[in-house]
Design an enzyme around this catalytic site. Structure first.
Site, short mmCIF file in Angstrom:
data_model
loop_
_atom_site.label_atom_id
_atom_site.label_comp_id
_atom_site.label_asym_id
_atom_site.label_seq_id
_atom_site.Cartn_x
_atom_site.Cartn_y
_atom_site.Cartn_z
CG ASP A 37 -37.45 -20.23 -17.70
OD1 ASP A 37 -37.74 -20.09 -18.90
OD2 ASP A 37 -36.27 -20.17 -17.28
N GLY A 40 -40.07 -23.35 -23.82
CA GLY A 40 -39.34 -23.66 -25.06
C GLY A 40 -38.67 -25.02 -24.98
CD1 TRP A 42 -43.09 -29.82 -21.00
CD2 TRP A 42 -43.98 -29.25 -22.97
NE1 TRP A 42 -44.23 -30.56 -21.17
CE2 TRP A 42 -44.79 -30.22 -22.37
CE3 TRP A 42 -44.36 -28.74 -24.22
CZ2 TRP A 42 -45.97 -30.69 -22.98
CZ3 TRP A 42 -45.51 -29.22 -24.83
CH2 TRP A 42 -46.31 -30.18 -24.21
CG HIS A 54 -45.00 -19.92 -25.24
ND1 HIS A 54 -44.16 -19.86 -24.16
CD2 HIS A 54 -44.30 -19.39 -26.29
CE1 HIS A 54 -43.00 -19.32 -24.54
NE2 HIS A 54 -43.07 -19.04 -25.82
CG ASN A 85 -40.39 -12.29 -22.62
OD1 ASN A 85 -41.18 -12.55 -21.72
ND2 ASN A 85 -39.17 -12.82 -22.66
NE ARG A 88 -38.75 -15.09 -25.14
CZ ARG A 88 -38.84 -16.19 -24.43
NH1 ARG A 88 -39.67 -17.14 -24.81
NH2 ARG A 88 -38.12 -16.36 -23.35
NE ARG A 207 -31.45 -16.52 -16.26
CZ ARG A 207 -31.03 -17.61 -16.88
NH1 ARG A 207 -29.80 -18.05 -16.70
NH2 ARG A 207 -31.82 -18.28 -17.69
C1 FPP Z 1 -40.76 -18.78 -20.45
O1 FPP Z 1 -40.42 -19.92 -21.16
C2 FPP Z 1 -42.17 -18.46 -20.59
C3 FPP Z 1 -42.67 -17.32 -21.13
C4 FPP Z 1 -41.81 -16.26 -21.65
C5 FPP Z 1 -44.10 -17.08 -21.27
C6 FPP Z 1 -45.04 -17.69 -20.30
C7 FPP Z 1 -46.38 -17.70 -20.89
C8 FPP Z 1 -47.34 -18.64 -20.75
C9 FPP Z 1 -47.22 -19.81 -19.88
C10 FPP Z 1 -48.59 -18.55 -21.54
C11 FPP Z 1 -49.49 -17.38 -21.29
C12 FPP Z 1 -49.67 -16.97 -19.88
C13 FPP Z 1 -50.84 -16.70 -19.22
C14 FPP Z 1 -50.76 -16.10 -17.88
C15 FPP Z 1 -52.17 -16.98 -19.74
P1 FPP Z 1 -39.28 -19.85 -22.29
O2 FPP Z 1 -39.94 -19.67 -23.61
O3 FPP Z 1 -38.29 -18.81 -21.95
O4 FPP Z 1 -38.66 -21.28 -22.14
P2 FPP Z 1 -37.15 -21.74 -22.42
O5 FPP Z 1 -36.31 -21.04 -21.40
O6 FPP Z 1 -37.20 -23.21 -22.21
O7 FPP Z 1 -36.83 -21.35 -23.83
#
Ligand code: FPP
Length: 261
Positions: A37, A40, A42, A54, A85, A88, A207
């Site tokens: 997590d 976004g 970052w 991502h 997801n 999104r 969570r």
């Molecule tokens: C959550 O961060 C992350 C995700 C929903 C996707 C995770 C995917 C990757 C790291 C890339 C692809 C994965 C693999 C296994 C190759 P968020 O977007 O919810 O972050 P935020 O809470 O800061 O908005």
């Protein structure tokens, strides 16, 4: 694997080396599950579009997968895309799918070199055809590997998994009295796998987000403020060292964190 396997991988004199030397290899968690997590946030901190978070998160996946395999974990599961997801923006969903395909294409060699078996948990039939094809290739090519099992949770939801398992158990037509916690587990995506001993979540959120709801019943939870794209081997090692200090009670009396108990 072993400390030696890990030491050939981490830079000499690094923080990772010092952490790796403290790990008790006889008391590793068998299964580590990770809620990745903070991608976004970052990106936002750097005034970049969310998808750049991502993209940057892929380097963390690569580091954690190889470190886990070298450590000798039996199973590593990462939460890449939940059933929720899909809400999104379509461009973000399509970038995530593209990253997954790219990751698999580029990492297949590393997975093979490390004897890693790749597996998808989640409703694969609802994924776009091109993604499914790539996943099939990855799963097929690595199916003979005997090292770590690497699960990617994709289009995954814990409640949906439990409902689907119940449906399949009913369709199989056994006697209801034969169904217990062990036999039910055989209908889950993770059939035959040990339950996670350690659940890691990045970016400080407290969570479980519909992740492995059945399987994490007794998992130790470790949350770090570190955002996923900044997560590296040293953080994984910190989590494992913390896990090894915990007393696992399973509702009973205290016992040290030992695999399989
Ligand atoms: C959550 O961060 C992350 C995700 C929903 C996707 C995770 C995917 C990757 C790291 C890339 C692809 C994965 C693999 C296994 C190759 P968020 O977007 O919810 O972050 P935020 O809470 O800061 O908005």
């Amino acid at each position: 694997m072993s400390l030696d396997q890990l030491l050939t991988w981490v830079p000499a004199g690094s923080q990772e080396e010092s952490l790796a030397r403290q790990v008790d290899f006889d008391r590793l968690p068998a299964h580590v599950a990770v809620i990745m997590d903070g991608n976004g946030r970052w990106a936002a901190q750097r005034h970049l579009p969310r998808v750049e978070g991502h993209r940057a998160g892929i380097a963390s996946v690569r580091d954690v997968v190889e470190t886990s395999a070298r450590l000798g974990l039996e199973v590593l599961t990462v939460y890449a895309f939940s059933v929720e997801n899909w809400k999104r923006p379509p461009t973000e969903v399509s970038v995530l799918m593209g990253l997954l395909k790219r990751y698999l294409r580029l990492e297949l060699e590393t997975l093979q070199a490390n004897d890693i078996r790749f597996n998808v948990i989640g409703a694969q039939n609802e994924l776009p055809d091109d993604v499914r094809r790539e996943l099939d290739v990855g799963q097929e090519r690595t199916s003979g590997n005997g090292g770590m099992l690497f699960n990617i949770a994709l289009n995954y939801g814990g409640r949906a998994e439990i409902v689907e398992a119940a449906r399949r158990a009913m369709e199989a037509g056994g006697r209801p009295s034969d169904l217990d916690e062990d036999t039910f587990g055989q209908w889950l995506y993770t059939a035959g796998q040990p339950d996670p001993d350690l659940l890691i979540r990045t970016s400080g959120e407290m969570r479980v987000s519909n992740f492995l709801l059945w399987q994490i019943a007794y998992a130790e939870i470790w949350v770090t403020e570190t955002l996923w794209p900044d997560f590296r081997a040293c953080h994984l090692l910190e989590a494992i060292l913390d896990y090894q200090k915990r007393e696992r009670r399973y509702g009973g009396i205290a016992q040290p964190a030992v695999v399989g108990h």
